[in-house]
Design a protein around this motif. Structure first.
Motif, PDB file in Angstrom:
ATOM      1  N   GLY A 244       0.816  -1.206   0.000  1.00 12.10           N
ATOM      2  CA  GLY A 244       0.000   0.000   0.000  1.00 12.10           C
ATOM      3  C   GLY A 244       0.848   1.253   0.000  1.00 12.10           C
ATOM      4  O   GLY A 244       0.565   2.224  -0.723  1.00 12.10           O
ATOM      5  N   VAL A 245       1.928   1.247   0.798  1.00 10.00           N
ATOM      6  CA  VAL A 245       2.824   2.399   0.823  1.00 10.00           C
ATOM      7  C   VAL A 245       3.474   2.594  -0.542  1.00 10.00           C
ATOM      8  O   VAL A 245       3.603   3.724  -1.040  1.00 10.00           O
ATOM      9  CB  VAL A 245       3.897   2.212   1.912  1.00 10.00           C
ATOM     10  CG1 VAL A 245       4.937   3.338   1.851  1.00 10.00           C
ATOM     11  CG2 VAL A 245       3.249   2.171   3.302  1.00 10.00           C
ATOM     12  N   PHE A 246       3.882   1.510  -1.185  1.00  6.81           N
ATOM     13  CA  PHE A 246       4.517   1.608  -2.493  1.00  6.81           C
ATOM     14  C   PHE A 246       3.545   2.162  -3.538  1.00  6.81           C
ATOM     15  O   PHE A 246       3.907   3.004  -4.375  1.00  6.81           O
ATOM     16  CB  PHE A 246       5.032   0.232  -2.925  1.00  6.81           C
ATOM     17  CG  PHE A 246       5.647   0.220  -4.291  1.00  6.81           C
ATOM     18  CD1 PHE A 246       6.807   0.929  -4.561  1.00  6.81           C
ATOM     19  CD2 PHE A 246       5.054  -0.491  -5.324  1.00  6.81           C
ATOM     20  CE1 PHE A 246       7.373   0.920  -5.828  1.00  6.81           C
ATOM     21  CE2 PHE A 246       5.608  -0.509  -6.585  1.00  6.81           C
ATOM     22  CZ  PHE A 246       6.771   0.200  -6.843  1.00  6.81           C
ATOM     23  N   LEU A 247       2.302   1.702  -3.486  1.00  4.83           N
ATOM     24  CA  LEU A 247       1.300   2.217  -4.415  1.00  4.83           C
ATOM     25  C   LEU A 247       1.090   3.722  -4.205  1.00  4.83           C
ATOM     26  O   LEU A 247       0.970   4.489  -5.168  1.00  4.83           O
ATOM     27  CB  LEU A 247      -0.016   1.465  -4.230  1.00  4.83           C
ATOM     28  CG  LEU A 247      -0.038   0.016  -4.718  1.00  4.83           C
ATOM     29  CD1 LEU A 247      -1.256  -0.706  -4.164  1.00  4.83           C
ATOM     30  CD2 LEU A 247      -0.040  -0.038  -6.235  1.00  4.83           C
ATOM     31  N   CYS A 248       1.061   4.138  -2.953  1.00  5.93           N
ATOM     32  CA  CYS A 248       0.933   5.569  -2.670  1.00  5.93           C
ATOM     33  C   CYS A 248       2.115   6.342  -3.235  1.00  5.93           C
ATOM     34  O   CYS A 248       1.956   7.451  -3.773  1.00  5.93           O
ATOM     35  CB  CYS A 248       0.832   5.801  -1.161  1.00  5.93           C
ATOM     36  SG  CYS A 248      -0.742   5.250  -0.454  1.00  5.93           S
ATOM     37  N   ALA A 249       3.313   5.753  -3.119  1.00  2.00           N
ATOM     38  CA  ALA A 249       4.499   6.411  -3.662  1.00  2.00           C
ATOM     39  C   ALA A 249       4.370   6.601  -5.166  1.00  2.00           C
ATOM     40  O   ALA A 249       4.743   7.651  -5.707  1.00  2.00           O
ATOM     41  CB  ALA A 249       5.748   5.591  -3.328  1.00  2.00           C
ATOM     42  N   LEU A 250       3.843   5.602  -5.845  1.00  2.00           N
ATOM     43  CA  LEU A 250       3.660   5.726  -7.293  1.00  2.00           C
ATOM     44  C   LEU A 250       2.673   6.845  -7.616  1.00  2.00           C
ATOM     45  O   LEU A 250       2.855   7.601  -8.584  1.00  2.00           O
ATOM     46  CB  LEU A 250       3.168   4.401  -7.889  1.00  2.00           C
ATOM     47  CG  LEU A 250       4.135   3.219  -7.852  1.00  2.00           C
ATOM     48  CD1 LEU A 250       3.500   2.008  -8.529  1.00  2.00           C
ATOM     49  CD2 LEU A 250       5.460   3.558  -8.530  1.00  2.00           C
ATOM     50  N   LEU A 251       1.628   6.956  -6.807  1.00  3.65           N
ATOM     51  CA  LEU A 251       0.634   7.995  -7.056  1.00  3.65           C
ATOM     52  C   LEU A 251       1.207   9.387  -6.774  1.00  3.65           C
ATOM     53  O   LEU A 251       0.942  10.342  -7.503  1.00  3.65           O
ATOM     54  CB  LEU A 251      -0.599   7.744  -6.186  1.00  3.65           C
ATOM     55  CG  LEU A 251      -1.388   6.470  -6.536  1.00  3.65           C
ATOM     56  CD1 LEU A 251      -2.522   6.278  -5.540  1.00  3.65           C
ATOM     57  CD2 LEU A 251      -1.931   6.529  -7.947  1.00  3.65           C
TER      58      LEU A 251
END
Length: 744
Positions: free
Chosen positions: A234-241
């Motif tokens: 989830g943190v990684f996905l947020c980073a991509l966003l």
């Protein structure tokens, strides 16, 4: 029957090697990963032989294992499990190949990881455990995605293997849920558990994820960690966003962050073509440019895969040449749900294309999976009919059973070819009730409604099963066997079996010369067709005929041919091996080689378990040859029990011609002999139960595995203890291994 029913299931060498390499080579640590070095060091220092890493998708289980493997100074073995390994033979083979570099002993037993039913536990799993226990160099075996092979039979096999892990070595398993046998290790203090709470990231870990994703700003990262509850993906996905221009505060609204939402937010920033590529290729467990081109009917997949890998979009390389990939498991689940939601109409087409590609490249087992996913039950059924016997001979009986179960009884009953498969599977595994049921179903087909060649093939198949079961006596069995031999052409994959049945039935009426001629032809035909069953059975029968005539030189030649074929094709424990092993033991005794004979007898006694009354002349002849061997050894007690088993078989199938006289005569002769000391042998039921004593299963759990009551299990365990002269479970296992009832 369709042509090629016994074709080799192995894939084209370069493809099979590539796919296997993807499963036994540790992956490189991921770039956007938080270091788990502290957890790894803790697990190493504790020294527990089993480390269980258990968490839902997206917590970095595989990433942790990959990092551990990259810094480990002991010998590293890696096994990446997929859904095709949910079979004891498949799982044990994968583990043995992964551990081949641990020691020469492990490499030597890798080919023996196959068999039927409890034989997988009693021999294959025990062999691997023993080989690992003898390893002189400490090692770490990493088993990733173990939840893909969590059937009870696989759990039992793995538990036995884990018993062999020596002090100083470790097995690290990653799974979405805790398996029962691992939980039992907790009681023994031999298990270290690492869960989702241990794998959550804190603010500093989240900053590392942001940096790896190319995001410099970390404003609001505390909110992201809190909203994602430390979920690394989830943190990684947020980073991509954030990298795409979103504000971190916008990601901290009232809605709980879930995978679908985050993935969707990432996906909308990709081109429609890339989104479609991701969704549609998600039908593949493993991806290559060629497979993607085949599924999508395009020619640019190599470039797209490179773009996805460069963008760090959840594409995991499976080999060092970057030829094969897979999607991160959670991302693939999302893609498949999106595919079903947005393009449901193309799903079946994509699976059909995949099936064609895999079948063309001789990866037929994967083709079956895609046909089933496409809902093409009839095509899947026809392919299963072709693959069933070679898959059985590869020791992957559970795979055949699963295919038949997924196709459903209605489909099996509607297709003669598949009914034949179900009947022979039950016959060869000693599943008496199922064999009789499927034989009855086969009789109900209306052959007159079929084209002439299909009608003849159906009648030949029915005749072979009638001859094998010998319900209506030798005369009817002989007529059936003759019909099958007459109508199975030289190129037919069933001709060798028909010839062997003809020889067997000739013996029931005493026509030895005709029987010998048929057995010789069956052995030659079986060797040509690549069917070891017919070779083993026919060479065993020829050895017995030579013994009866006092021609020990010929008996030795045929017996060696039978055992050589058993060993070359790793068919230990199959019902079809029992006669050849029994005959070989008699030859060894004639040469005065009692130790060799003892090993052969132990192997034959295990294989006899699946020789039941539905294959009456084989089952009775096996008991007789074993009885003659034990009589030569002076063991009247064991011989009498074998004679009693043969008499019970005769009671169930009385119309077996001269064989009935031989059974009765042998028992009468034994009754005149003086009693001999010693315990009676294990019964077939006790042989089935014995391998489970190596596990931590309770009496009730063993009963559920064997479909008997707890009281029955308790009674049989007590009988096993008495016969082996022991009083504990551990002592029974040790004694059984010493005398060859378990392991080699």
């Amino acid at each position: 029957m369709p042509d090629g029913s016994r074709q080799t299931v192995t894939a084209r060498p370069d493809l099979s090697s590539a796919l296997l390499a993807a499963k036994v080579v540790p992956p490189a640590p991921r770039r956007a990963a938080v270091s788990r070095r502290a957890l790894v060091e803790r697990a190493r220092d504790v020294g527990a032989r089993i480390v269980g890493v258990t968490a839902p998708p997206g917590y970095g289980k595989s990433t942790m294992l990959a990092e551990w493997a990259s810094i480990e100074d002991r010998v590293v073995a890696w096994a990446g499990v997929d859904r095709l390994d949910d079979d004891p033979a498949g799982l044990l083979t994968l583990l043995a190949l992964a551990c081949a570099r641990v020691s020469p002993d492990v490499a030597a037993v890798a080919a023996e990881m196959r068999g039927t039913g409890p034989m997988m536990l009693g021999r294959s799993a025990s062999l691997l455990a023993s080989a690992l226990a003898r390893a002189r160099t400490p090692f770490v075996l990493f088993v990733d995605d173990l939840h893909e092979a969590d059937s009870l039979s696989c759990q039992d096999a793995l538990e036995i293997v884990l018993r062999g892990v020596p002090e100083g070595s470790q097995v690290v398993v990653a799974s979405r849920h805790t398996l029962g046998h691992l939980a039992r290790r907790r009681v023994e203090g031999d298990l270290l558990e690492i869960g989702s709470a241990d794998l959550q990231v804190d603010d500093e870990g989240a900053r590392a994820i942001y940096r790896a994703a190319g995001v410099k700003a970390d404003h609001g990262i505390e909110t992201v960690v809190r909203r994602c509850e430390g979920w690394p993906t989830g943190v990684f996905l947020c980073a991509l966003l954030v990298r795409a221009g979103e504000e971190a505060s916008a990601l901290a609204g009232d809605d709980r962050f879930v995978a679908d939402y985050l993935y969707r937010e990432c996906m909308v920033r990709l081109s429609p073509q890339t989104q479609r590529f991701l969704r549609r290729t998600a039908v593949l467990d493993q991806l290559s440019a060629e497979t993607c081109d085949a599924v999508l009917d395009t020619a640019d997949s190599a470039a797209r895969l490179r773009e996805l890998e460069d963008a760090n979009l959840f594409l995991v390389p499976l080999d060092h040449r970057r030829g094969w990939f897979r999607y991160h498991a959670l991302f693939r689940e999302y893609l498949l749900s999106e595919l079903d939601r947005t393009e449901h109409g193309v799903v079946a087409t994509l699976h059909r294309r995949a099936a064609v590609w895999f079948a063309t490249h001789r990866l037929e087992a994967r083709a079956v999976e895609h046909l089933l996913a496409a809902g093409d039950v009839e095509d899947a059924a026809l392919l299963v009919a072709e693959l069933a016997l070679p898959t059985y001979q590869e020791g992957q009986v559970a795979v055949v059973s699963r295919w038949l179960e997924e196709l459903g009884e209605r489909t099996v009953e509607a297709l003669p070819q598949l009914t034949v498969v179900a009947a022979w599977k039950a016959l060869l595994l000693g599943e008496s009730l199922a064999a009789e049921r499927w034989a009855a179903v086969l009789e109900r087909f209306d052959a007159t409604s079929l084209p002439a060649d299909e009608s003849t093939a159906l009648e030949s198949a029915r005749c072979q099963i009638r001859a094998a079961m010998c319900v209506d006596g030798p005369e009817e069995a002989l007529a059936c066997a003759r019909f099958a031999v007459e109508h199975e052409p030289a190129w037919s994959p069933w001709r060798d079996q028909a010839l062997h049945l003809l020889g067997s039935v000739h013996l029931l009426s005493g026509d030895v010369d005709a029987a010998r001629e048929a057995f010789v032809a069956a052995s030659d035909q079986g060797a040509t067709a690549g069917n070891p069953d017919s070779v083993i059975l026919s060479e065993g029968e020829l050895a017995v005929l030579a013994i009866d005539e006092g021609n020990w030189a010929d008996a030795d030649e045929h017996a060696r041919a039978a055992v050589r074929t058993i060993d070359a094709h790793h068919m230990e424990g199959y019902s079809t091996t029992a006669l050849g092993l029994a005959a070989s033991s008699r030859v060894a005794l004639h040469r005065g080689e009692r130790t060799v004979a003892g090993r052969l007898l132990a192997r034959a006694m295990r294989a006899r378990v699946q020789c039941t009354h539905v294959l009456p002349f084989l089952a009775m002849r096996v008991r007789l040859q074993l009885g003659y061997a034990y009589t030569t050894l002076g063991d009247r007690t064991t011989a009498m029990h074998l004679a009693a088993e043969a008499a019970e078989l005769l009671r169930r199938r009385p119309r077996v011609g001269l064989l009935a006289q031989e059974v009765t005569g042998f028992r009468t002769r034994l009754e005149r002999l003086a009693a001999s000391p010693g315990a009676p042998p294990l019964t077939p039921a006790e042989h089935r139960l014995l391998p489970y004593l190596q596990t931590h299963l309770t009496m009730a759990e063993i009963g559920s595995r064997l479909f008997v009551s707890r009281n029955t299990v308790s009674t049989q365990v007590g009988s096993i203890y008495r016969k082996l002269g022991v009083t504990t479970r551990g002592a029974a296992v040790e004694r059984a291994a010493d005398i060859g009832l378990l392991g080699g």
